[in-house]
Scaffold this motif. Structure first.
Motif, mmCIF file in Angstrom:
data_model
loop_
_atom_site.group_PDB
_atom_site.id
_atom_site.type_symbol
_atom_site.label_atom_id
_atom_site.label_comp_id
_atom_site.label_asym_id
_atom_site.label_seq_id
_atom_site.Cartn_x
_atom_site.Cartn_y
_atom_site.Cartn_z
ATOM 1 N N VAL A 73 0.823 -1.390 -0.004
ATOM 2 C CA VAL A 73 -0.145 -0.106 0.041
ATOM 3 C C VAL A 73 0.924 1.454 0.263
ATOM 4 O O VAL A 73 2.661 1.409 0.596
ATOM 5 N N GLY A 74 0.217 2.353 -0.319
ATOM 6 C CA GLY A 74 1.316 3.442 -0.668
ATOM 7 C C GLY A 74 0.457 5.030 -0.850
ATOM 8 O O GLY A 74 -1.187 4.949 -0.752
ATOM 9 N N PHE A 75 1.124 5.965 -0.591
ATOM 10 C CA PHE A 75 0.188 6.915 -1.033
ATOM 11 C C PHE A 75 1.473 8.308 -1.381
ATOM 12 O O PHE A 75 2.730 8.144 -1.192
ATOM 13 N N SER A 76 0.841 9.078 -2.279
ATOM 14 C CA SER A 76 1.873 10.448 -2.230
ATOM 15 C C SER A 76 0.789 11.757 -2.172
ATOM 16 O O SER A 76 0.058 11.702 -3.402
ATOM 17 N N PRO A 77 1.714 12.557 -2.126
ATOM 18 C CA PRO A 77 1.048 14.026 -1.579
ATOM 19 C C PRO A 77 1.370 14.668 -2.510
ATOM 20 O O PRO A 77 2.371 15.805 -2.801
ATOM 21 N N ARG A 78 0.491 14.706 -4.077
ATOM 22 C CA ARG A 78 0.777 15.402 -5.194
ATOM 23 C C ARG A 78 0.392 16.652 -4.815
ATOM 24 O O ARG A 78 -0.316 17.191 -4.109
ATOM 25 N N LYS A 79 0.104 17.710 -5.595
ATOM 26 C CA LYS A 79 0.024 18.658 -6.082
ATOM 27 C C LYS A 79 -1.441 19.554 -5.518
ATOM 28 O O LYS A 79 -2.418 20.020 -4.830
ATOM 29 N N VAL A 80 -2.342 18.137 -6.632
ATOM 30 C CA VAL A 80 -3.683 19.129 -6.638
ATOM 31 C C VAL A 80 -4.619 18.028 -5.393
ATOM 32 O O VAL A 80 -4.850 18.353 -4.597
ATOM 33 N N LEU A 84 -3.893 8.053 -3.831
ATOM 34 C CA LEU A 84 -3.833 6.421 -2.606
ATOM 35 C C LEU A 84 -3.331 5.393 -3.095
ATOM 36 O O LEU A 84 -4.411 5.333 -4.140
ATOM 37 N N TYR A 85 -2.539 5.036 -3.259
ATOM 38 C CA TYR A 85 -2.307 3.446 -3.178
ATOM 39 C C TYR A 85 -2.516 1.663 -2.741
ATOM 40 O O TYR A 85 -2.509 1.215 -1.801
ATOM 41 N N PHE A 86 -3.972 1.026 -3.282
ATOM 42 C CA PHE A 86 -4.300 0.399 -2.888
ATOM 43 C C PHE A 86 -4.596 -1.341 -4.048
ATOM 44 O O PHE A 86 -4.238 -0.238 -5.290
ATOM 45 N N ALA A 87 -5.075 -2.624 -3.444
ATOM 46 C CA ALA A 87 -4.578 -3.197 -4.443
ATOM 47 C C ALA A 87 -5.964 -3.054 -5.600
ATOM 48 O O ALA A 87 -6.939 -2.936 -5.083
ATOM 49 N N THR A 88 -5.914 -3.387 -6.707
ATOM 50 C CA THR A 88 -7.040 -3.909 -7.237
ATOM 51 C C THR A 88 -7.080 -4.971 -7.081
ATOM 52 O O THR A 88 -6.280 -6.070 -7.421
#
Length: 141
Positions: A73-80, A84-88
């Protein structure tokens, strides 16, 4: 000449990366996400590529022969908005997303403007569910 995965785990400091986030509100949310993901996943945060904060990892191999490593799992604080990254591929994902609150979702990403827009208990459940699903799908994870 194989396909080279760009998003690899590296030793860059997660804290330094979060400190580079321009918006104070986004930075504050990023630290809260860091706490939520760390606590819920039980994994230490690591940088993946230049902008993804990942937790745990698994090795995948597709029928096409393409293989690589990715965070559970993970995340990224993007500008806009935050990504959030989860399994598909997990049926429970859609069910949980319906309860998450205000978000947009792509194939692999869930986009959230700010943490106040979502239910953090549902977020924690998404993190747990994603890790469980990936560990069942890729037993070596």
């Amino acid at each position: 000449m194989g396909y080279e995965l760009k998003t690899k785990q590296n030793d860059r400091s997660v804290i330094e990366f979060i400190e580079e986030v321009e918006s104070e509100k986004k930075k504050e949310d990023a630290y809260r996400l860091l706490d939520i993901f760390t606590e819920t996943s039980g994994y230490e945060a690591k940088m993946w590529g230049t902008s993804i904060i990942g937790f745990g990892s698994y090795h995948y191999k597709y029928p096409t022969g393409h293989e690589g490593d990715a965070p559970l799992v993970g995340f990224s604080p993007r500008k806009v908005r935050h990504s959030l990254y989860f399994a598909t591929g997990d049926e429970k994902r859609a069910e949980l997303l319906e309860q998450l609150g205000k978000h947009k979702s792509g194939k692999a990403c869930v986009y959230v403007n700010k943490l106040e827009d979502i239910d953090t208990d549902v977020l924690k459940e998404l993190i747990r569910q994603s890790i469980t699903f990936l560990k069942q799908t890729y037993p070596d994870a």
